[in-house]
Design a protein around this motif. Structure first.
Motif, PDB file in Angstrom:
ATOM      1  N   TRP A  27      39.657  13.529  11.080  1.00  0.00           N
ATOM      2  CA  TRP A  27      40.874  14.040  10.452  1.00  0.00           C
ATOM      3  C   TRP A  27      40.824  13.849   8.932  1.00  0.00           C
ATOM      4  O   TRP A  27      41.190  14.747   8.169  1.00  0.00           O
ATOM      5  N   ALA A  28      40.342  12.679   8.491  1.00  0.00           N
ATOM      6  CA  ALA A  28      40.224  12.441   7.052  1.00  0.00           C
ATOM      7  C   ALA A  28      39.242  13.419   6.410  1.00  0.00           C
ATOM      8  O   ALA A  28      39.515  13.996   5.345  1.00  0.00           O
ATOM      9  N   LEU A  29      38.096  13.628   7.056  1.00  0.00           N
ATOM     10  CA  LEU A  29      37.091  14.541   6.508  1.00  0.00           C
ATOM     11  C   LEU A  29      37.572  15.985   6.533  1.00  0.00           C
ATOM     12  O   LEU A  29      37.210  16.779   5.654  1.00  0.00           O
ATOM     13  N   ALA A  30      38.382  16.349   7.523  1.00  0.00           N
ATOM     14  CA  ALA A  30      38.927  17.706   7.576  1.00  0.00           C
ATOM     15  C   ALA A  30      39.828  17.963   6.368  1.00  0.00           C
ATOM     16  O   ALA A  30      39.798  19.053   5.769  1.00  0.00           O
ATOM     17  N   ASN A  31      40.618  16.967   5.977  1.00  0.00           N
ATOM     18  CA  ASN A  31      41.464  17.118   4.797  1.00  0.00           C
ATOM     19  C   ASN A  31      40.629  17.243   3.529  1.00  0.00           C
ATOM     20  O   ASN A  31      40.919  18.079   2.660  1.00  0.00           O
ATOM     21  N   VAL A  32      39.589  16.421   3.415  1.00  0.00           N
ATOM     22  CA  VAL A  32      38.702  16.516   2.250  1.00  0.00           C
ATOM     23  C   VAL A  32      38.021  17.881   2.214  1.00  0.00           C
ATOM     24  O   VAL A  32      37.902  18.511   1.144  1.00  0.00           O
TER      25      VAL A  32
END
Length: 398
Positions: A332-337
């Motif tokens: 989820w964090a990488l998807a936002n980045v």
């Protein structure tokens, strides 16, 4: 008992995956700097060394001057500028050779010493064949940008086929995924035999025993989201191949609209110049407007899917083991980045640094989904056999 692969096999495969990550990023930079057509021959063995003399450099430069790219775009390029793009493509090819050597040499060592779990030899052989095919596919892609037909075709541009570029990237991602999944599987099986891994962090066995339906649902959802991440990354190859990121440099609108006009999405003049007849479906792969719109749709869908998976992991928090929750949080964090990088790349007209980071981000997001798939996997057959033998005291492991 049959052999059980030691953890060093897993670390070796993950190290190879790291090298594959680097070559994917270098390949993206090669494409962004338009360096891929600088080497006009494919010499897997004799091409290992770059030109070592002034005469050799002049020979390579003379070959490049015969290409459509030079004649149509780079007639003013100097020898020093040519050397820069040559070394970019050369480094990409050299990395491929190094990865091949680092795959085959340890593979032979472990196979001869009979340290590979049954079934793993076939998987590694398949990865070796895929790597060799990837090299041939890379040259097949480059060759599409060297055809003399480009010079006589109205509207043609000296660049590689977006279809072959997508196939090249897709094969690289499959190879990378195979290394990551196989490496993590080896490490988790080795930990399981030693009473760790599956039994640690809340206990996978207890989770599957207590809530098999929820675990199965989450696993299938993770697989589906992972496939969507892969498809979105693959669609990016069509965007890169057609330079589709250089149009409609705004977000979320395209020309002031959420959806471009139908006459822009379906335009037969954007069909591949090498195909003599047209069909509307080719706009999905050959019309830059449609290709960018498709990539936006896939990226938005993927972002929402990863977010939904993260929310599901929160709802299943009492059931889901901690490694799965950690991997989902990372995804989820990488998807936002990745969304931020994608929008920035578009708004700033595809600068090399941002575009390369965007491609690297897609591989990082795929890695998080692969890690999630690995931690949701049950122990392998032979790991269960070894674990039972250890439990009964029939065998000891170090």
């Amino acid at each position: 008992l049959p052999p059980l692969s030691p953890p060093t096999v897993g670390y070796w495969l993950l190290a190879l995956a790291g090298m594959s990550f680097v070559i994917i990023v270098v390949g993206g930079v090669t494409r962004l700097t338009e360096s891929g057509l600088s080497i006009t021959e494919w010499r897997p063995v004799t091409g290992t060394l770059p030109p070592l003399s002034d005469a050799a450099w002049e020979g390579e430069f003379a070959k490049y001057r015969e290409t459509p790219e030079y004649k149509m775009l780079n007639t003013n390029i100097t020898l020093e500028a040519f050397k820069r793009i040559y070394y970019m493509e050369y480094s990409h090819r050299l990395l491929g050779r190094v990865i091949g050597l680092c795959l085959l040499a340890p593979f032979g060592y472990y196979a001869l010493r009979r340290q590979l779990t049954p079934g793993l030899t076939a998987k590694l052989a398949g990865l070796a064949v895929l790597l060799g095919a990837q090299g041939a596919l890379g040259w097949y892609m480059v060759a599409s940008g060297l055809e003399d037909e480009i010079l006589t075709t109205p509207g043609a541009v000296p660049r590689v086929s977006q279809y072959r570029l997508a196939a090249h990237l897709g094969a690289a991602l499959v190879f990378y995924a195979g290394l990551v999944l196989t490496g993590l599987s080896v490490l988790r099986d080795a930990a399981y035999v030693r009473g760790r891994g599956w039994r640690a962090h809340g206990g996978w066995e207890q989770a599957w025993a207590a809530a098999p339906k929820q675990m199965r649902t989450f696993r299938l959802s993770a697989y589906a989201v992972g496939a969507l991440v892969f498809l979105t990354a693959l669609s990016g190859a069509f965007v890169a191949g057609l330079d589709a990121g250089l149009i409609y440099n705004e977000f979320p609108l395209m020309g002031g609209r959420l959806v471009p006009p139908g006459e822009e999405l379906v335009r037969p003049e954007f069909t591949n110049v090498r195909i003599r007849h047209t069909a509307p479906w080719r706009n999905l792969f050959e019309n830059p407007t449609t290709v960018q719109f498709d990539h936006r749709l896939l990226a938005t869908t993927t972002y929402c899917a990863v977010g939904a998976l993260w929310l599901l992991s929160r709802r299943l928090r009492p059931v889901l083991p901690r490694p799965a929750r950690t991997a989902t949080n990372w995804a989820w964090a990488l998807a936002n980045v990745q969304v931020a990088l994608g929008i920035s790349t578009l708004l700033y007209l595809v600068p090399v640094e941002l575009a390369a980071a965007h491609q690297a981000g897609s591989v990082c997001l795929l890695t998080a989904m692969l890690a999630l798939a690995a931690v949701l996997r049950r122990p392998g057959r032979w790991a269960r056999v070894w674990r039972e033998a250890v439990r009964k005291g029939q065998v000891r492991v170090r």
